[in-house]
Scaffold this motif. Structure first.
Motif, PDB file in Angstrom:
ATOM      1  N   LEU A   1     -13.255  -7.904  -1.122  1.00 34.17           N
ATOM      2  CA  LEU A   1     -13.749  -6.821   0.084  1.00 34.17           C
ATOM      3  C   LEU A   1     -14.818  -5.672  -0.968  1.00 34.17           C
ATOM      4  O   LEU A   1     -14.985  -5.594  -2.187  1.00 34.17           O
ATOM      5  N   PRO A   2     -15.619  -4.724   0.000  1.00 35.11           N
ATOM      6  CA  PRO A   2     -16.427  -4.265  -0.258  1.00 35.11           C
ATOM      7  C   PRO A   2     -15.506  -3.087  -1.505  1.00 35.11           C
ATOM      8  O   PRO A   2     -14.350  -3.186  -0.743  1.00 35.11           O
ATOM      9  N   GLN A   3     -16.516  -2.760  -2.257  1.00 34.94           N
ATOM     10  CA  GLN A   3     -15.739  -1.689  -3.013  1.00 34.94           C
ATOM     11  C   GLN A   3     -15.792   0.066  -1.739  1.00 34.94           C
ATOM     12  O   GLN A   3     -17.224   0.166  -1.308  1.00 34.94           O
ATOM     13  N   ILE A   4     -14.875   0.661  -2.201  1.00 36.84           N
ATOM     14  CA  ILE A   4     -14.778   2.564  -1.453  1.00 36.84           C
ATOM     15  C   ILE A   4     -16.330   2.871  -2.098  1.00 36.84           C
ATOM     16  O   ILE A   4     -15.644   3.262  -3.796  1.00 36.84           O
ATOM     17  N   PRO A   5     -16.463   4.129  -1.707  1.00 33.22           N
ATOM     18  CA  PRO A   5     -17.115   4.940  -1.901  1.00 33.22           C
ATOM     19  C   PRO A   5     -16.714   6.016  -3.509  1.00 33.22           C
ATOM     20  O   PRO A   5     -15.468   6.145  -2.722  1.00 33.22           O
ATOM     21  N   PRO A   6     -16.935   5.500  -4.231  1.00 29.13           N
ATOM     22  CA  PRO A   6     -16.287   6.735  -5.537  1.00 29.13           C
ATOM     23  C   PRO A   6     -15.661   7.856  -5.115  1.00 29.13           C
ATOM     24  O   PRO A   6     -14.366   8.453  -5.074  1.00 29.13           O
ATOM     25  N   ASN A   7     -16.012   8.475  -4.166  1.00 27.43           N
ATOM     26  CA  ASN A   7     -15.697   9.740  -2.749  1.00 27.43           C
ATOM     27  C   ASN A   7     -14.470   9.507  -2.335  1.00 27.43           C
ATOM     28  O   ASN A   7     -14.157  11.158  -1.831  1.00 27.43           O
ATOM     29  N   LEU A   8     -14.363   9.023  -1.612  1.00 23.75           N
ATOM     30  CA  LEU A   8     -13.028   8.775  -1.324  1.00 23.75           C
ATOM     31  C   LEU A   8     -12.660   7.792  -1.437  1.00 23.75           C
ATOM     32  O   LEU A   8     -11.578   7.800  -0.919  1.00 23.75           O
ATOM     33  N   SER A   9     -12.273   7.221  -2.659  1.00 26.98           N
ATOM     34  CA  SER A   9     -11.030   6.582  -3.378  1.00 26.98           C
ATOM     35  C   SER A   9      -9.649   7.455  -3.346  1.00 26.98           C
ATOM     36  O   SER A   9      -9.194   6.568  -3.312  1.00 26.98           O
ATOM     37  N   GLN A  10      -9.475   8.380  -3.412  1.00 20.53           N
ATOM     38  CA  GLN A  10      -8.575   8.939  -3.372  1.00 20.53           C
ATOM     39  C   GLN A  10      -7.601   9.568  -1.748  1.00 20.53           C
ATOM     40  O   GLN A  10      -6.724   9.250  -2.141  1.00 20.53           O
ATOM     41  N   PHE A  11      -8.649   9.039  -0.843  1.00 22.66           N
ATOM     42  CA  PHE A  11      -8.120   8.808   0.356  1.00 22.66           C
ATOM     43  C   PHE A  11      -7.001   6.925   0.687  1.00 22.66           C
ATOM     44  O   PHE A  11      -6.528   7.418   1.537  1.00 22.66           O
ATOM     45  N   ILE A  12      -8.043   6.500  -0.153  1.00 21.24           N
ATOM     46  CA  ILE A  12      -7.882   4.906   0.584  1.00 21.24           C
ATOM     47  C   ILE A  12      -6.957   4.667  -0.563  1.00 21.24           C
ATOM     48  O   ILE A  12      -7.570   4.228  -1.979  1.00 21.24           O
ATOM     49  N   GLU A  13      -5.673   4.133  -0.172  1.00 19.62           N
ATOM     50  CA  GLU A  13      -4.621   3.159  -1.632  1.00 19.62           C
ATOM     51  C   GLU A  13      -4.979   1.832  -1.136  1.00 19.62           C
ATOM     52  O   GLU A  13      -4.660   1.458   0.463  1.00 19.62           O
ATOM     53  N   PHE A  14      -4.987   0.055  -1.928  1.00 17.75           N
ATOM     54  CA  PHE A  14      -4.718  -0.822  -1.197  1.00 17.75           C
ATOM     55  C   PHE A  14      -3.470  -1.125  -1.542  1.00 17.75           C
ATOM     56  O   PHE A  14      -3.589  -0.847  -3.294  1.00 17.75           O
ATOM     57  N   VAL A  15      -3.114  -1.741  -1.001  1.00 13.25           N
ATOM     58  CA  VAL A  15      -1.002  -2.072  -1.603  1.00 13.25           C
ATOM     59  C   VAL A  15      -1.502  -3.333  -1.221  1.00 13.25           C
ATOM     60  O   VAL A  15      -0.828  -4.405   0.038  1.00 13.25           O
ATOM     61  N   PRO A  16      -1.485  -4.541  -2.360  1.00  9.71           N
ATOM     62  CA  PRO A  16      -1.453  -5.813  -2.180  1.00  9.71           C
ATOM     63  C   PRO A  16      -0.256  -6.584  -2.370  1.00  9.71           C
ATOM     64  O   PRO A  16       1.068  -5.884  -2.316  1.00  9.71           O
ATOM     65  N   LEU A  17       0.037  -6.988  -1.170  1.00  9.14           N
ATOM     66  CA  LEU A  17       1.251  -8.029  -0.997  1.00  9.14           C
ATOM     67  C   LEU A  17       1.190  -9.199  -0.923  1.00  9.14           C
ATOM     68  O   LEU A  17       0.529  -9.933  -0.709  1.00  9.14           O
ATOM     69  N   PRO A  18       2.475 -10.316  -2.351  1.00 14.50           N
ATOM     70  CA  PRO A  18       1.964 -11.182  -2.445  1.00 14.50           C
ATOM     71  C   PRO A  18       2.223 -12.299  -1.061  1.00 14.50           C
ATOM     72  O   PRO A  18       3.243 -11.932  -0.499  1.00 14.50           O
ATOM     73  N   LEU A  19       1.272 -13.401  -0.249  1.00 11.24           N
ATOM     74  CA  LEU A  19       1.308 -14.116   0.720  1.00 11.24           C
ATOM     75  C   LEU A  19       2.659 -15.160   0.308  1.00 11.24           C
ATOM     76  O   LEU A  19       2.594 -16.291  -1.232  1.00 11.24           O
ATOM     77  N   PRO A  20       4.052 -14.838   0.729  1.00  2.85           N
ATOM     78  CA  PRO A  20       5.226 -16.089   0.428  1.00  2.85           C
ATOM     79  C   PRO A  20       4.695 -17.698   1.052  1.00  2.85           C
ATOM     80  O   PRO A  20       3.888 -17.575   1.330  1.00  2.85           O
ATOM     81  N   SER A  21       5.455 -18.032  -0.271  1.00  5.19           N
ATOM     82  CA  SER A  21       4.478 -19.601  -0.204  1.00  5.19           C
ATOM     83  C   SER A  21       5.669 -20.114   0.671  1.00  5.19           C
ATOM     84  O   SER A  21       6.904 -20.418   1.215  1.00  5.19           O
ATOM     85  N   LEU A  22       4.808 -21.646   0.953  1.00  9.01           N
ATOM     86  CA  LEU A  22       5.699 -22.125   2.174  1.00  9.01           C
ATOM     87  C   LEU A  22       6.573 -23.500   1.314  1.00  9.01           C
ATOM     88  O   LEU A  22       5.968 -24.597   0.589  1.00  9.01           O
ATOM     89  N   ASP A  23       7.978 -23.255   1.402  1.00  9.22           N
ATOM     90  CA  ASP A  23       8.524 -24.227   0.837  1.00  9.22           C
ATOM     91  C   ASP A  23       8.615 -25.487   1.040  1.00  9.22           C
ATOM     92  O   ASP A  23       7.968 -26.653   0.028  1.00  9.22           O
ATOM     93  N   SER A  24       7.860 -26.391   2.051  1.00  8.92           N
ATOM     94  CA  SER A  24       7.995 -27.809   2.341  1.00  8.92           C
ATOM     95  C   SER A  24       6.361 -28.149   2.579  1.00  8.92           C
ATOM     96  O   SER A  24       6.532 -29.212   1.792  1.00  8.92           O
ATOM     97  N   ASP A  25       5.320 -26.737   1.925  1.00  8.93           N
ATOM     98  CA  ASP A  25       3.705 -27.799   2.355  1.00  8.93           C
ATOM     99  C   ASP A  25       3.219 -26.484   2.078  1.00  8.93           C
ATOM    100  O   ASP A  25       2.054 -25.485   2.548  1.00  8.93           O
ATOM    101  N   PRO A  26       3.067 -26.224   0.522  1.00 13.59           N
ATOM    102  CA  PRO A  26       2.870 -24.259   0.084  1.00 13.59           C
ATOM    103  C   PRO A  26       1.181 -25.097   0.596  1.00 13.59           C
ATOM    104  O   PRO A  26       0.176 -25.636   0.562  1.00 13.59           O
ATOM    105  N   LEU A  27       0.344 -23.379   1.019  1.00 16.38           N
ATOM    106  CA  LEU A  27      -1.057 -23.751   0.908  1.00 16.38           C
ATOM    107  C   LEU A  27      -2.121 -23.746  -0.565  1.00 16.38           C
ATOM    108  O   LEU A  27      -0.413 -23.440  -1.405  1.00 16.38           O
ATOM    109  N   PRO A  28      -2.553 -24.189  -0.626  1.00 12.74           N
ATOM    110  CA  PRO A  28      -3.540 -24.485  -2.260  1.00 12.74           C
ATOM    111  C   PRO A  28      -3.464 -22.757  -2.563  1.00 12.74           C
ATOM    112  O   PRO A  28      -2.945 -22.058  -2.357  1.00 12.74           O
ATOM    113  N   GLU A  29      -3.547 -23.340  -3.928  1.00 11.86           N
ATOM    114  CA  GLU A  29      -3.309 -22.091  -5.222  1.00 11.86           C
ATOM    115  C   GLU A  29      -4.393 -21.226  -5.069  1.00 11.86           C
ATOM    116  O   GLU A  29      -5.329 -21.367  -4.330  1.00 11.86           O
ATOM    117  N   ASN A  30      -3.538 -20.187  -4.223  1.00 15.16           N
ATOM    118  CA  ASN A  30      -5.020 -18.634  -3.874  1.00 15.16           C
ATOM    119  C   ASN A  30      -5.674 -18.797  -2.981  1.00 15.16           C
ATOM    120  O   ASN A  30      -7.035 -17.882  -2.678  1.00 15.16           O
TER     121      ASN A  30
END
Length: 485
Positions: free
Chosen positions: A56-85
């Motif tokens: 994603l585009p970078q957050i302007p440094p003066n606003l970084s205190q207001f925006i937090e990225f929360v990464p959640l791993p995408l669950p894997s599908l047991d039967s037919d996994p999506l391509p890596e990454n």
């Protein structure tokens, strides 16, 4: 309004959780809105996946205190996994879209846990996450549906009771019912499917449940019904007529948040791509006449077939106009890039045009003074990025809301759309004719004038767009019963 229904004061910290669908045409507008709200002191927790956030585009440094990225791993599908990454629509072939939806639905519990922990003032959600309604109700947090689409598109899709179930079967029993503007639009409108091919594709996109088990229309219906308010990337100056209809049919407070134009970059950031091959491409752009070059690019959502790429290339060649053609490497191309374009194409257009296969810094390209037009898919993010600079728009839509947004732009006198047959096919002559009309013909003079005016008065109007965000931020802070459009 807070969780207990009380009005918030300006002094209280307002915290919004952002929940976009896993497509960059959705994630970037959600981030743009996050940045815009941060300027008014609103805190944002932006939920996405570990592979998407760094892209994603970078957050302007003066606003970084207001925006937090929360990464959640995408669950894997047991039967037919999506391509890596593979964690976004751009990473997968079209036939794996249902699998991406299934994986995203599996994020419901992790997302619920994050929201419960953060206890935000609001949840702001995309079209996909229908289960966010259940989370919001269980945790007693108000929900806002934020649409990256125009009001005209949402009006065409209609109000919740007609989007899904028995109501849909009565109002839209077949694709043929999508070939004309709906009855609830009480003014002349061009926003509808134009041919059988479009109608069938759009009907399937809305009403086919697929492997995920739920129609996109049903997802959208539940979200609209379960939201306290509705926000969308638009403004009264562009489509006030459709905004009024949207408010009437939903019965909800509707907040256009403006166009969310890209933020201006600092001087030292304007050339963010100094390495090869882009340094040479920008050097070539520097040598071209102002507003003379056509930027050609079709995003990452739709995967162009060989014959489509070839017909586009031949059309550009026939036009005789200078161009920069960015082609996303197709899955069918193999390891050799010269298999993508028609034989001899690059040699025939040498000097007049440049072709680049792969990723492109689109915002930086469109900001270059030599770019005067865009031939593209009518994705709304790309529309805004082009119209900020007053570019002529030549539209060749393919999927989802692109055909409807194309009709709106043509209706408002801001674009030329490439002609198609009933089967959805287009020709090189159609491409060349549309480009010539937009760029050089006397017939396109009105279009060129209107685009410059729309850039100045709407898309690049800082005060106008800031006022829309300010009003929306005030609602998030204080709560109001309705929004007068």
């Amino acid at each position: 309004m807070n969780k207990d229904g009380r009005r918030m004061s300006e002094e209280n910290e307002v915290h919004v959780v952002m929940l976009p669908w896993l497509a960059f045409g959705h994630m970037i507008p959600f981030l743009d809105l996050s940045i815009a709200l941060a300027k008014f002191g609103i805190h944002v927790s932006y939920i996405s996946t570990p592979q998407n956030i760094p892209r994603l585009p970078q957050i302007p440094p003066n606003l970084s205190q207001f925006i937090e990225f929360v990464p959640l791993p995408l669950p894997s599908l047991d039967s037919d996994p999506l391509p890596e990454n593979a964690e976004a629509t751009t990473d997968i072939p079209a036939e794996r879209m249902d699998d991406l939806k299934i994986a995203c639905d599996l994020l419901q519990e992790p997302i619920k846990n994050v929201i419960a922990e953060k206890s935000p003032s609001w949840i702001m959600v995309d079209f996909f996450h229908h289960w966010a309604v259940d989370i919001a109700q269980e945790l007693d947090i108000p929900l806002i549906f934020f649409s990256i689409s125009t009001a005209s598109t949402l009006v065409f899709f209609w109000s919740p009771e007609f989007l899904a179930g028995e109501g849909r079967r009565q109002a839209r029993p077949s694709p043929a019912n999508m070939m004309a503007p709906p009855d609830w639009v009480d003014f002349p409108s061009q926003v509808a499917c134009r041919n059988d091919h479009e109608a069938v594709v759009m009907h399937n996109q809305l009403y086919r449940a697929g492997a995920s088990g739920i129609e996109d229309a049903a997802r959208l219906a539940k979200l609209i019904q379960g939201s306290h308010a509705l926000a969308l990337r638009s403004c009264v100056e562009l489509e006030g007529d459709y905004l009024k209809v949207y408010s009437n049919i939903t019965g909800k407070p509707v907040f256009p948040v403006g166009c969310l134009p890209p933020a201006e970059k600092e001087e030292e950031e304007k050339r963010v791509v100094a390495e090869e091959p882009w340094s040479k491409i920008f050097d070539w752009l520097d040598k071209q006449e102002p507003t003379s070059v056509i930027f050609v690019g079709f995003g990452s959502e739709y995967k162009l077939q060989r014959e489509e790429i070839h017909e586009i290339a031949y059309g550009i060649e026939l036009s005789g106009l200078p161009f920069l053609f960015v082609v996303r490497k197709p899955d069918w191309a193999g390891d050799v890039d010269d298999q993508i374009l028609p034989p001899g194409f690059e040699a025939r257009v040498a000097g007049r045009g440049v072709v680049q296969v792969g990723w492109a810094p689109q915002r930086e390209i469109l900001a270059h003074p030599s770019i005067g037009a865009s031939l593209f898919h009518a994705g709304w993010t790309s529309v805004v990025e082009a119209m900020v600079h007053g570019h002529r728009l030549v539209l060749l839509p393919f999927i989802i809301a692109q055909p409807l947004d194309s009709r709106l732009l043509v209706e408002k006198g801001l674009a030329v759309e490439v002609e198609r047959g009933e089967d959805g096919s287009f020709t090189r002559n159609g491409i060349a004719n549309a480009l010539t009309k937009a760029m050089v013909s006397k017939e396109g003079e009105t279009l060129r004038a209107r685009n410059k005016e729309a850039a100045k008065e709407i898309f690049a109007n800082k005060q106008l767009n800031n006022d829309y965000i300010k009003k929306f931020a005030e609602y998030l802070k204080n709560g109001i019963k309705e929004n007068k459009l």
